[in-house]
Write a protein that holds these residues in place. Structure first.
Motif, PDB file in Angstrom:
ATOM      1  N   GLU A 129       0.810  -1.212   0.000  1.00 20.44           N
ATOM      2  CA  GLU A 129       0.000   0.000   0.000  1.00 20.44           C
ATOM      3  C   GLU A 129       0.849   1.272   0.000  1.00 20.44           C
ATOM      4  O   GLU A 129       0.462   2.279  -0.595  1.00 20.44           O
ATOM      5  CB  GLU A 129      -0.937   0.010   1.215  1.00 20.44           C
ATOM      6  CG  GLU A 129      -1.982  -1.099   1.179  1.00 20.44           C
ATOM      7  CD  GLU A 129      -2.841  -1.094   2.428  1.00 20.44           C
ATOM      8  OE1 GLU A 129      -2.583  -0.254   3.325  1.00 20.44           O
ATOM      9  OE2 GLU A 129      -3.765  -1.921   2.511  1.00 20.44           O
ATOM     10  N   SER A 130       1.975   1.257   0.673  1.00 23.82           N
ATOM     11  CA  SER A 130       2.792   2.469   0.764  1.00 23.82           C
ATOM     12  C   SER A 130       3.533   2.715  -0.535  1.00 23.82           C
ATOM     13  O   SER A 130       3.834   1.792  -1.294  1.00 23.82           O
ATOM     14  CB  SER A 130       3.800   2.349   1.909  1.00 23.82           C
ATOM     15  OG  SER A 130       4.792   1.377   1.601  1.00 23.82           O
ATOM     16  N   VAL A 161      -2.697   0.958  12.628  1.00 19.67           N
ATOM     17  CA  VAL A 161      -2.590   2.397  12.839  1.00 19.67           C
ATOM     18  C   VAL A 161      -3.636   2.896  13.833  1.00 19.67           C
ATOM     19  O   VAL A 161      -3.424   3.908  14.506  1.00 19.67           O
ATOM     20  CB  VAL A 161      -2.738   3.138  11.482  1.00 19.67           C
ATOM     21  CG1 VAL A 161      -2.858   4.639  11.682  1.00 19.67           C
ATOM     22  CG2 VAL A 161      -1.540   2.831  10.590  1.00 19.67           C
ATOM     23  N   LYS A 195       2.151   6.387   7.474  1.00 24.08           N
ATOM     24  CA  LYS A 195       0.768   6.407   7.947  1.00 24.08           C
ATOM     25  C   LYS A 195       0.631   7.228   9.223  1.00 24.08           C
ATOM     26  O   LYS A 195      -0.385   7.877   9.457  1.00 24.08           O
ATOM     27  CB  LYS A 195       0.268   4.979   8.178  1.00 24.08           C
ATOM     28  CG  LYS A 195       0.070   4.190   6.898  1.00 24.08           C
ATOM     29  CD  LYS A 195      -0.440   2.789   7.184  1.00 24.08           C
ATOM     30  CE  LYS A 195      -0.644   1.995   5.890  1.00 24.08           C
ATOM     31  NZ  LYS A 195      -1.121   0.613   6.153  1.00 24.08           N
TER      32      LYS A 195
END
Length: 353
Positions: A79-80, A230, A256
């Motif tokens: 995702e990053s 997170v 995040k």
């Protein structure tokens, strides 16, 4: 099998050699990443490969080799921007050498990481680039050692006694962030991140803390960390501010976390840098286009990928010797989210619960 009428014949290594004006052995060396080929010959080979659309025949290769022309890559997540770009870079570098990259995400699970690695071992991959969930001492690295796999460890690692490692110089980058914030007069700083077991998290935290205290022994450094998710970090940050804590700057050790901090600032009506300064480890497009733009530590993704693949293919080709540990320098970009301590939250204005 007979070739159907109109079907284009698959280009062979001899076709590439003929177009490049070199021998088939030279083509084979270039595609295997051998560096002794003259640069001009290597370039002609690569041009011919692209022009002809040549692909290595994996079945023919398997008959000559016990291992396939496949490189495995395991990342904690996709995702990053960091890991997404890392896979893109690794894929291109593998294909330049005539290999195919197979990438998978461990989803921040060490158990899944080991399971994926076991499957790659069954596929007889030539080598693996592993970005471990925590550090170089996890179960995946142990599996690689126990099964004699060829690999390079990247990102969340420092050094290893069995594998080459490549990562960003997190400690030096965090020390530079400390110099920036303390130099601007910040004496109460909050550092947020994930669980401290990850090697890079420890390096980032200790690099920042030691440099900040060296510059100002009375500086107050608060630390909030959570596990992989997170949401606990968001909750802890909200509780921290809700108890009346008012640092003048926040340094986030992960991307995040930077977004979580900025969201909490906006929920409370705080503005960077007048009310509070913000710096994030890792950069992203949204950090550049938002206002104010968010200061960031930019990791050298392309350099890490290049060094990792160079080291990996040296081992694939039979290089021996003690493992090397590479630390690649980061770039710290001071943007509009950083300034000298303001008076916003300290004056009591704009704080909403």
């Amino acid at each position: 099998m007979a070739q159907h009428k109109g079907q284009q014949r698959r280009s062979s290594i001899h076709d590439v050699a003929s177009h490049a004006g070199v021998s088939a052995a030279t083509v084979s060396k270039v595609l295997a990443g051998v560096t002794t080929v003259k640069p001009e010959n290597a370039q002609r080979v690569l041009d011919a490969v692209e022009r002809l659309g040549y692909r290595v025949d994996p079945l023919a290769s398997d008959m000559r080799r016990a291992k396939r022309r496949i490189i495995g890559a395991i990342m904690p997540e996709f995702e990053s921007e960091f890991f997404g770009q890392m896979v893109t870079e690794l894929e291109g570098l593998a294909e330049q050498r005539g290999y195919t990259l197979v990438a998978a995400s461990s989803r921040e699970s060490e158990a899944r990481e080991k399971e994926i690695l076991a499957r790659m071992h069954d596929w007889r991959v030539a080598g693996v680039v592993l970005a471990p969930v925590r550090n170089e001492h996890g179960p995946a690295a142990d599996f690689m050692k126990a099964n004699g796999m060829t690999g390079v460890l990247i990102d969340r690692v420092l050094s290893d006694d069995a594998f080459d490692t490549v990562s960003a110089d997190s400690a030096a980058a965090s020390a530079e962030v400390a110099r920036m914030l303390v130099g601007k007069g910040h004496s109460h700083i909050l550092v947020i991140g994930l669980a401290e077991q990850a090697a890079t998290v420890r390096a980032r935290l200790e690099g920042f803390r030691s440099q900040a205290l060296a510059l100002n022994p009375s500086v107050r450094i608060d630390v909030i960390t959570s596990e992989v998710s997170v949401e606990p970090l968001r909750s802890s940050l909200r509780d921290y501010f809700g108890q009346g804590e008012r640092p003048t700057a926040v340094y986030s050790l992960l991307l995040k976390g930077t977004l979580v901090a900025l969201s909490e600032f906006r929920r409370r009506g705080w503005h960077c840098p007048d009310d509070i300064s913000l710096v994030g480890f890792d950069d992203a497009e949204w950090m550049q286009v938002t206002w104010p733009a968010i200061a960031a530590v930019v990791q050298p993704v392309r350099r890490i990928a290049s060094e990792a693949m160079n080291l990996l293919f040296r081992r694939v080709e039979g290089a021996v010797g003690p493992p090397t540990a590479r630390l690649e320098p980061c770039q710290v970009l001071e943007r509009e989210s950083v300034g000298s301590p303001g008076s916003g939250p300290h004056s009591g204005g704009g704080d909403r619960q």
